[in-house]
Design an enzyme around this catalytic site. Structure first.
Site, mmCIF file in Angstrom:
data_model
loop_
_atom_site.group_PDB
_atom_site.id
_atom_site.type_symbol
_atom_site.label_atom_id
_atom_site.label_comp_id
_atom_site.label_asym_id
_atom_site.label_seq_id
_atom_site.Cartn_x
_atom_site.Cartn_y
_atom_site.Cartn_z
ATOM 1 N N SER A 117 0.793 -1.294 -0.253
ATOM 2 C CA SER A 117 0.148 -0.195 -0.334
ATOM 3 C C SER A 117 1.094 1.214 0.502
ATOM 4 C CB SER A 117 -1.355 -0.099 1.504
ATOM 5 O OG SER A 117 0.238 -0.001 2.220
ATOM 6 N N ASP A 135 7.780 5.484 -11.291
ATOM 7 C CA ASP A 135 7.175 6.352 -13.019
ATOM 8 C C ASP A 135 8.255 7.778 -13.212
ATOM 9 O OD1 ASP A 135 5.331 4.063 -12.759
ATOM 10 O OD2 ASP A 135 3.898 5.430 -12.345
ATOM 11 N N LYS A 169 -1.246 -4.069 -3.036
ATOM 12 C CA LYS A 169 -2.525 -3.660 -2.747
ATOM 13 C C LYS A 169 -3.120 -2.106 -3.143
ATOM 14 C CE LYS A 169 -4.812 -2.146 1.626
ATOM 15 N NZ LYS A 169 -4.659 -0.740 1.104
#
Length: 441
Positions: A300, A311, A325
């Site tokens: 998470s 990214d 998650k």
């Protein structure tokens, strides 16, 4: 850099009267009214069953426990992360997010009706007793876990400081064994740091509490002073076996390494229910190279940080695939001082990826050398292995991912690979990452 957000969890555990305000405009008769009528019928069915149990069950039941069990059943049918917290559990959760609580120091989840260890907290009684990620707890002080809810099991593990509890543990196919642990006050120092040699800063983030960003900033300042800003070759950020925590802290930690651009977006049921969180100018490392370590126990909030830095090509991700998650839970206080932990959104990395039931794939996959007696027992099933998990937009990753981390630095293959890359004694096409390949800002 501080943002005020509602209590949102990205984490890897009542009595209430339901009223429905059916104040529909007259034009909305037909389908809408039929749906409301059907809902009332279902609530009447629940009322009928509830009253029958109260009057005819062989023993006098506790009304509040019946209602709480019904609520837990409703929430557990949604996904593995939605749950009800009574007043005590809600209070415990609030204490835990502040970074200090009482208990064993162990993160657990309920998987296929068994209690499974996600990860022990560093330097906690559970960690010192040898409890490992992936262990299954089958009994607590001789009482079988089967039939307990996650919250009931957690409550039983908590207790007075210095009081003992015995966990029966199943590790792989080995014979179950007992582990006696003495409860203690768990003071979670969510960020630990040290210098490696005289040229690398190592930062370990164990979970995302209210103290995490402040701890990160202090660690960066300390390492810069101890090593010298001009001598630091780079940083290793260790998120292995970090089960997550507060969304705002994941955003702040990501922001610490970014100059600009989106960090994460959350998207709820409505197409208009989108929130975007962006970085503010000011990279606290002054652009030094960063390698992020992840494994099957990184979940998470950890995945938000790894996904954002990946990214933006700000860091290279090294290790094994993360937990997967990709959902956000909102804590909703209820009458009676309890609270509802409800999955309200999925989160997406800056490039628009949902990692739900997939995880973050490292650019550089490095497996640890797992001891023979732990081989096959170091794997986590990940989110895709949890019953009732939210579906992924892409194919879910069903296979396990290793969550083993050696106790000694000399045996830590992943950490040593990161050190070698930062010092230039090992080469990879993925390090340093190419900023030109980052998503447009």
């Amino acid at each position: 850099m501080i943002r005020k957000l509602p209590i949102l969890f990205c984490g890897v555990a009542l009595g209430a009267v339901v009223t429905i305000a059916a104040t529909q405009p007259l034009a909305l008769m037909g389908g809408a009214n039929a749906a409301v009528t059907d809902t009332y019928k279902q609530l009447n069915l629940f009322g009928d069953v509830f009253e029958r149990v109260r009057t005819d069950y062989v023993e006098q039941p506790d009304d509040s426990k019946l209602i709480e069990a019904a609520i837990n059943g409703m929430l557990s049918s949604l996904d593995p992360h939605s749950s009800y917290m009574d007043a005590k559990s809600f209070q415990d959760m609030q204490v835990q997010t502040k970074g200090e609580f009482g208990g064993l120091g162990i993160e657990v989840t309920m998987e296929d009706n068994v209690l499974k260890v996600v990860s022990p907290i560093d330097d906690s009684p559970a960690s010192k007793a040898g409890v490992l990620a992936g262990d299954v707890i089958t009994a607590l002080d001789g009482e079988a876990i089967q039939g307990m809810t996650l919250q009931q099991a957690v409550d039983k593990m908590r207790g007075a400081v210095n009081s003992p509890i015995t966990l029966k543990i199943q590790r792989g196919k080995d014979k179950p064994f007992d582990v006696k642990i003495v409860r203690d006050v768990i003071k979670v120092k969510s960020v630990r740091s040290k210098k490696i040699g005289d040229d690398i800063g190592y930062i370990r983030i164990t979970q995302f509490t209210e103290q995490t960003f402040d701890g990160l900033k202090k660690s960066l300042d300390s390492l810069s002073k101890d090593i010298g800003q001009d001598k630091i070759k780079g940083y290793v950020v260790d998120l292995r076996n970090n089960p997550g925590g507060l969304l705002d802290q994941a955003i702040e930690v990501s922001d610490a390494f970014l100059e600009r651009g989106e960090i994460v977006s959350t998207r709820g049921r409505s197409p208009d229910d989108i929130q975007r969180f962006t970085a503010r100018a000011g990279d606290l490392t002054n652009g030094k190279p960063v390698i992020v370590l992840v494994n099957g126990g990184s979940a998470s909030a950890s995945e938000i940080v790894a996904g954002a830095l990946q990214d933006h090509k700000r860091a290279t991700i090294l290790g094994t695939r993360s937990f997967g998650k990709g959902s956000v839970q909102t804590i909703i206080p209820l009458q009676g001082n309890g609270a509802l932990r409800l999955t309200t959104a999925r989160y997406y990395t800056p490039s628009g990826r949902s990692i739900q039931a997939k995880g973050i794939e490292p650019e550089i996959v490095v497996q640890e050398n797992v001891p023979a007696d732990l081989q096959g027992k170091d794997q986590t099933k990940g989110e895709a292995g949890l019953k009732g998990h939210l579906e992924s937009s892409d194919k879910a990753e069903e296979g396990g991912s290793s969550a083993y981390v050696p106790a000694e630095e000399k045996d830590d293959t992943q950490l040593n690979a990161a050190i070698a890359l930062l010092r230039g004694t090992q080469k990879s096409a993925f390090f340093p990452p190419n900023p030109k390949m980052a998503i447009p800002n």
